[in-house]
Design a protein around this motif. Structure first.
Motif, PDB file in Angstrom:
ATOM      1  N   THR A  15       9.803  30.633 -17.278  1.00 35.12           N
ATOM      2  CA  THR A  15       9.797  31.579 -18.393  1.00 35.12           C
ATOM      3  C   THR A  15      10.123  32.958 -17.869  1.00 35.12           C
ATOM      4  OG1 THR A  15       7.438  31.940 -18.112  1.00 35.12           O
ATOM      5  CG2 THR A  15       8.117  30.265 -19.700  1.00 35.12           C
ATOM      6  N   THR A  16      10.774  33.753 -18.729  1.00 34.25           N
ATOM      7  CA  THR A  16      11.158  35.111 -18.350  1.00 34.25           C
ATOM      8  C   THR A  16       9.989  36.053 -18.576  1.00 34.25           C
ATOM      9  OG1 THR A  16      13.412  34.631 -19.020  1.00 34.25           O
ATOM     10  CG2 THR A  16      12.831  36.941 -18.746  1.00 34.25           C
ATOM     11  N   THR A  17       9.626  36.822 -17.558  1.00 36.33           N
ATOM     12  CA  THR A  17       8.529  37.773 -17.666  1.00 36.33           C
ATOM     13  C   THR A  17       9.011  39.084 -18.243  1.00 36.33           C
ATOM     14  OG1 THR A  17       8.935  38.493 -15.405  1.00 36.33           O
ATOM     15  CG2 THR A  17       7.329  36.739 -15.715  1.00 36.33           C
ATOM     16  N   ALA A  18       8.055  39.866 -18.766  1.00 34.16           N
ATOM     17  CA  ALA A  18       8.397  41.172 -19.325  1.00 34.16           C
ATOM     18  C   ALA A  18       8.919  42.082 -18.222  1.00 34.16           C
ATOM     19  CB  ALA A  18       7.173  41.799 -19.977  1.00 34.16           C
ATOM     20  N   MET A  19       9.902  42.881 -18.546  1.00 33.94           N
ATOM     21  CA  MET A  19      10.546  43.736 -17.552  1.00 33.94           C
ATOM     22  C   MET A  19       9.987  45.149 -17.600  1.00 33.94           C
ATOM     23  SD  MET A  19      14.413  42.354 -17.796  1.00 33.94           S
ATOM     24  CE  MET A  19      14.206  41.990 -19.515  1.00 33.94           C
ATOM     25  N   THR A  20      10.019  45.789 -16.420  1.00 33.62           N
ATOM     26  CA  THR A  20       9.552  47.159 -16.287  1.00 33.62           C
ATOM     27  C   THR A  20      10.704  48.035 -15.830  1.00 33.62           C
ATOM     28  OG1 THR A  20       8.919  46.833 -13.981  1.00 33.62           O
ATOM     29  CG2 THR A  20       7.264  46.318 -15.670  1.00 33.62           C
ATOM     30  N   GLN A 159      24.088  49.130 -13.338  1.00 32.89           N
ATOM     31  CA  GLN A 159      23.218  49.707 -12.310  1.00 32.89           C
ATOM     32  C   GLN A 159      23.763  51.046 -11.832  1.00 32.89           C
ATOM     33  OE1 GLN A 159      20.295  48.762 -11.236  1.00 32.89           O
ATOM     34  NE2 GLN A 159      20.171  50.471  -9.829  1.00 32.89           N
ATOM     35  N   LYS A 160      25.097  51.125 -11.629  1.00 31.08           N
ATOM     36  CA  LYS A 160      25.689  52.387 -11.179  1.00 31.08           C
ATOM     37  C   LYS A 160      25.470  53.491 -12.212  1.00 31.08           C
ATOM     38  CE  LYS A 160      29.294  50.448  -8.207  1.00 31.08           C
ATOM     39  NZ  LYS A 160      30.765  50.307  -7.990  1.00 31.08           N
ATOM     40  N   HIS A 161      25.631  53.134 -13.493  1.00 28.69           N
ATOM     41  CA  HIS A 161      25.466  54.153 -14.534  1.00 28.69           C
ATOM     42  C   HIS A 161      23.999  54.579 -14.655  1.00 28.69           C
ATOM     43  CE1 HIS A 161      28.245  56.053 -17.305  1.00 28.69           C
ATOM     44  NE2 HIS A 161      27.262  56.172 -18.184  1.00 28.69           N
ATOM     45  N   ILE A 162      23.084  53.633 -14.455  1.00 31.50           N
ATOM     46  CA  ILE A 162      21.664  53.985 -14.491  1.00 31.50           C
ATOM     47  C   ILE A 162      21.316  54.879 -13.306  1.00 31.50           C
ATOM     48  CG2 ILE A 162      19.343  53.016 -14.249  1.00 31.50           C
ATOM     49  CD1 ILE A 162      20.258  50.675 -15.929  1.00 31.50           C
ATOM     50  N   GLY A 191      25.777  56.106 -22.515  1.00 36.16           N
ATOM     51  CA  GLY A 191      26.698  55.281 -21.742  1.00 36.16           C
ATOM     52  C   GLY A 191      26.019  54.075 -21.138  1.00 36.16           C
ATOM     53  N   VAL A 192      24.771  54.267 -20.668  1.00 32.12           N
ATOM     54  CA  VAL A 192      23.997  53.144 -20.138  1.00 32.12           C
ATOM     55  C   VAL A 192      23.786  52.092 -21.226  1.00 32.12           C
ATOM     56  CG1 VAL A 192      21.729  52.454 -19.276  1.00 32.12           C
ATOM     57  CG2 VAL A 192      22.848  54.479 -18.341  1.00 32.12           C
ATOM     58  N   MET A 193      23.427  52.536 -22.427  1.00 29.20           N
ATOM     59  CA  MET A 193      23.208  51.589 -23.520  1.00 29.20           C
ATOM     60  C   MET A 193      24.477  50.800 -23.818  1.00 29.20           C
ATOM     61  SD  MET A 193      20.051  51.959 -24.255  1.00 29.20           S
ATOM     62  CE  MET A 193      19.941  51.075 -25.799  1.00 29.20           C
ATOM     63  N   HIS A 194      25.633  51.482 -23.746  1.00 33.83           N
ATOM     64  CA  HIS A 194      26.898  50.794 -23.997  1.00 33.83           C
ATOM     65  C   HIS A 194      27.154  49.726 -22.936  1.00 33.83           C
ATOM     66  CE1 HIS A 194      31.093  50.257 -25.147  1.00 33.83           C
ATOM     67  NE2 HIS A 194      31.417  50.412 -23.863  1.00 33.83           N
ATOM     68  N   LEU A 195      26.954  50.091 -21.656  1.00 32.39           N
ATOM     69  CA  LEU A 195      27.192  49.139 -20.583  1.00 32.39           C
ATOM     70  C   LEU A 195      26.184  48.003 -20.609  1.00 32.39           C
ATOM     71  CD1 LEU A 195      28.063  51.585 -17.659  1.00 32.39           C
ATOM     72  CD2 LEU A 195      29.624  50.117 -18.932  1.00 32.39           C
ATOM     73  N   LEU A 196      24.937  48.315 -20.958  1.00 26.68           N
ATOM     74  CA  LEU A 196      23.933  47.260 -21.050  1.00 26.68           C
ATOM     75  C   LEU A 196      24.284  46.271 -22.155  1.00 26.68           C
ATOM     76  CD1 LEU A 196      20.493  49.035 -20.506  1.00 26.68           C
ATOM     77  CD2 LEU A 196      21.585  47.316 -19.073  1.00 26.68           C
ATOM     78  N   ASN A 197      24.816  46.788 -23.261  1.00 25.51           N
ATOM     79  CA  ASN A 197      25.218  45.892 -24.345  1.00 25.51           C
ATOM     80  C   ASN A 197      26.329  44.945 -23.876  1.00 25.51           C
ATOM     81  OD1 ASN A 197      25.262  45.157 -27.291  1.00 25.51           O
ATOM     82  ND2 ASN A 197      27.350  45.874 -27.081  1.00 25.51           N
ATOM     83  N   LYS A 198      27.315  45.492 -23.137  1.00 24.02           N
ATOM     84  CA  LYS A 198      28.378  44.646 -22.606  1.00 24.02           C
ATOM     85  C   LYS A 198      27.817  43.648 -21.599  1.00 24.02           C
ATOM     86  CE  LYS A 198      32.244  46.575 -21.439  1.00 24.02           C
ATOM     87  NZ  LYS A 198      33.209  47.477 -20.766  1.00 24.02           N
ATOM     88  N   GLN A 199      26.870  44.123 -20.760  1.00 25.15           N
ATOM     89  CA  GLN A 199      26.257  43.231 -19.775  1.00 25.15           C
ATOM     90  C   GLN A 199      25.538  42.077 -20.452  1.00 25.15           C
ATOM     91  OE1 GLN A 199      23.498  45.086 -16.995  1.00 25.15           O
ATOM     92  NE2 GLN A 199      22.178  43.292 -17.128  1.00 25.15           N
ATOM     93  N   ILE A 200      24.774  42.392 -21.490  1.00 21.86           N
ATOM     94  CA  ILE A 200      23.987  41.348 -22.142  1.00 21.86           C
ATOM     95  C   ILE A 200      24.888  40.367 -22.880  1.00 21.86           C
ATOM     96  CG2 ILE A 200      22.325  40.973 -24.017  1.00 21.86           C
ATOM     97  CD1 ILE A 200      20.861  43.455 -23.053  1.00 21.86           C
ATOM     98  N   VAL A 287      19.294  44.234 -26.465  1.00 19.23           N
ATOM     99  CA  VAL A 287      19.165  45.553 -25.838  1.00 19.23           C
ATOM    100  C   VAL A 287      17.752  46.089 -26.001  1.00 19.23           C
ATOM    101  CG1 VAL A 287      19.983  47.944 -25.943  1.00 19.23           C
ATOM    102  CG2 VAL A 287      21.602  46.068 -26.108  1.00 19.23           C
ATOM    103  N   ASN A 288      17.104  45.762 -27.126  1.00 23.08           N
ATOM    104  CA  ASN A 288      15.748  46.266 -27.359  1.00 23.08           C
ATOM    105  C   ASN A 288      14.747  45.718 -26.359  1.00 23.08           C
ATOM    106  OD1 ASN A 288      16.635  47.725 -29.592  1.00 23.08           O
ATOM    107  ND2 ASN A 288      16.305  46.013 -30.992  1.00 23.08           N
ATOM    108  N   ASP A 289      15.081  44.594 -25.686  1.00 26.21           N
ATOM    109  CA  ASP A 289      14.164  44.014 -24.708  1.00 26.21           C
ATOM    110  C   ASP A 289      14.269  44.674 -23.339  1.00 26.21           C
ATOM    111  OD1 ASP A 289      13.449  42.208 -26.662  1.00 26.21           O
ATOM    112  OD2 ASP A 289      14.944  40.730 -26.049  1.00 26.21           O
ATOM    113  N   VAL A 290      15.269  45.532 -23.161  1.00 22.10           N
ATOM    114  CA  VAL A 290      15.559  46.072 -21.834  1.00 22.10           C
ATOM    115  C   VAL A 290      14.854  47.414 -21.654  1.00 22.10           C
ATOM    116  CG1 VAL A 290      17.371  46.847 -20.277  1.00 22.10           C
ATOM    117  CG2 VAL A 290      17.778  44.916 -21.795  1.00 22.10           C
ATOM    118  N   ALA A 291      14.188  47.560 -20.521  1.00 26.76           N
ATOM    119  CA  ALA A 291      13.619  48.847 -20.130  1.00 26.76           C
ATOM    120  C   ALA A 291      14.265  49.246 -18.814  1.00 26.76           C
ATOM    121  CB  ALA A 291      12.094  48.746 -19.970  1.00 26.76           C
ATOM    122  N   PHE A 292      14.715  50.465 -18.709  1.00 30.09           N
ATOM    123  CA  PHE A 292      15.380  50.927 -17.498  1.00 30.09           C
ATOM    124  C   PHE A 292      14.884  52.325 -17.161  1.00 30.09           C
ATOM    125  CE2 PHE A 292      18.065  51.757 -21.182  1.00 30.09           C
ATOM    126  CZ  PHE A 292      18.373  53.105 -21.048  1.00 30.09           C
TER     127      PHE A 292
END
Length: 482
Positions: A15-20, A159-162, A191-200, A287-292
């Motif tokens: 199972t996938t654990t919650a991310m920090t 990761q680079k954008h973050i 920009g991070v949100m945009h790249l994360l959306n593409k990543q996901i 995207v709402n599940d991601v914390a960075f």
């Protein structure tokens, strides 16, 4: 043999654990899954290769035995010496040797026929299975393997954008917020949100491919075991005629093979690797599940945001756009507040400390400055323009004005940029009275004292409803919620 059961009904998965903030990458490493399946196919290929070698060695053994029995046949191939002393009729000594010669020749021929049958019928079963496993490896490499590379590439870009966001948020904290528009933490976060959306999107696409491969492996392995059983069954029939002893030996080998259930190996494989395989019942990521890191840094939260109307330079008509004032003291213009449809780069960026701000006139206010949203060379060549804005209500205009004035500094406030109201004649005594009050404000010199420290944070964002109705204003909102 027991009826095979579906291997996916009682399969344990991780199972996938919650991310920090420290662990923002997904718990599902699809590249490890792809590598595991490559190793799995390699194991099956080697197992098939062992059986090919076994059948090939048995074939050579029968070829050798056929040659040996031909040597044995030569010992009795010549007529008996002094054979005239024995009767030539059947049932006599001469007939016995004729029977020995024919049976010995039959034994040699049987070994030759066994060799040909093993080489022409049994061995190709395992060779074709070997080829199928190789093709399965190629399919995995071109399908899920390629998707895993795309996921790794998308994750590297995110990761680079973050990391870039982290660098410039640190610069904001240490340098007092002075930076270029392109390095504004608010812009970088979008920009991070945009790249994360593409990543996901890449992750979910690859995840779907991996689950399909994972589910197909159960059927493929059942096919592999069934093929092994078919090949070994044919092998038994070929060698069973050689002798009763060999029949007992090879029957035991084949019986052992036949006792293998189609899902026996698969269930054991899943049980040993339940920490790596993906649970198909788990929902896809959003995207709402991601914390960075620095997602909620104060430099990324707008001081005020919402829709305003801006007067065009050529057609002189008002167009509605989305505007935001950031803690870095920039006024950014966007076509929309959507971070996902396209790259959320500002259409216009005004550094407010370098701008002149006009007083409010009803729903209108002006800002004069240079657009610094382009490159450094373009920014040096740009000239100042006077931008005329119109809020939805006079209260909204006053709210925007106070935040802009606080970000620009009182030294940047100009009484020469008061907007005109020629295109909005009063329609009631109340409106006329409001314009009289505005005129009174314009005749009164602006104060040079700074606003209280909490003025910017108390400003309520003006949020467009997106359905063409009047925007919502006067409702206190948290930063970034729009």
């Amino acid at each position: 043999m027991a009826t095979p059961t579906s291997p996916t009904n009682n399969v344990p998965f991780r199972t996938t654990t919650a991310m920090t903030d420290e662990d923002w990458t997904p718990g599902e490493d699809t590249s490890e899954v792809t590598k595991l399946f490559h190793e799995r196919l390699q194991a099956w290929k080697h197992a098939c290769g062992y059986l090919e070698d076994y059948i090939g060695a048995t074939e050579k053994l029968h070829h050798s035995q056929a040659k040996d029995y031909e040597k044995v046949l030569k010992t009795v191939s010549n007529p008996l010496k002094e054979g005239h002393h024995f009767a030539q009729d059947l049932g006599g000594i001469a007939g016995m040797f004729d029977n020995i010669r024919s049976n010995t020749q039959g034994i040699a021929k049987s070994h030759t026929d066994t060799e040909k049958t093993l080489k022409g019928s049994v061995l190709p079963v395992f060779e074709r299975l070997h080829t199928e496993i190789k093709n399965k490896q190629k399919e995995l490499t071109k399908g899920a393997g390629k998707g895993s590379k795309n996921v790794d590439k998308a994750r590297t870009a995110s990761q680079k954008h973050i990391e870039k966001l982290g660098q410039h948020t640190a610069t904001f904290d240490s340098a007092g917020g002075k930076m270029t528009a392109a390095n504004d933490p608010y812009v970088l976060r979008r920009g991070v949100m945009h790249l994360l959306n593409k990543q996901i999107i890449e992750e979910n696409n690859n995840r779907t491919d991996i689950i399909a491969v994972q589910n197909s492996f159960s059927q493929f392995e059942a096919h592999v075991i069934a093929t092994l059983q078919t090949g070994m069954g044919q092998f038994m029939q070929v060698v069973n005629g050689q002798s009763e002893q060999q029949k007992a030996i090879f029957s035991d080998i084949t019986a052992t093979c036949q006792r293998i259930a189609p899902d026996f190996e698969w269930n054991g494989f899943v049980q040993r690797n339940n920490t790596v395989l993906i649970d198909p019942s788990a929902p896809p990521r959003t995207v709402n599940d991601v914390a960075f890191p620095n997602d909620r840094h104060r430099a990324t939260q707008p001081m005020i945001a919402g829709s305003l109307e801006k007067k065009g330079k050529l057609l002189k008509k008002y167009d509605t756009n989305y505007y935001v004032i950031t803690p870095s003291k920039f006024l950014h213009e966007y076509k929309t507040d959507d971070d996902f449809q396209k790259e959320p780069a500002p259409e216009i960026s005004l550094y407010l400390p370098d701008c002149l701000v006009g007083a409010v006139n009803g729903q209108k206010f002006n800002v004069k400055g240079k657009d610094v949203s382009g490159s450094s060379i373009v920014n040096k060549m740009s000239i100042s323009h006077e931008f005329q804005f119109k809020a939805h209500t006079p209260a909204d205009a006053e709210q925007w004005y106070e935040v802009i004035k606080a970000a620009a500094g009182n030294s940047a406030v100009s009484t020469e940029l008061a907007p005109t109201v020629s295109d909005s004649a009063p329609s009631s005594p109340a409106v006329a009275q409001g314009e009289a009050v505005t005129a009174e404000k314009q005749s009164t010199p602006l104060t040079t004292t700074d606003l209280p420290p909490d003025t910017t944070t108390a400003a309520t964002p003006v949020v467009a409803t997106g359905d063409g109705s009047a925007p919502v204003s006067g409702v206190e909102g948290k930063p970034g919620q729009y």
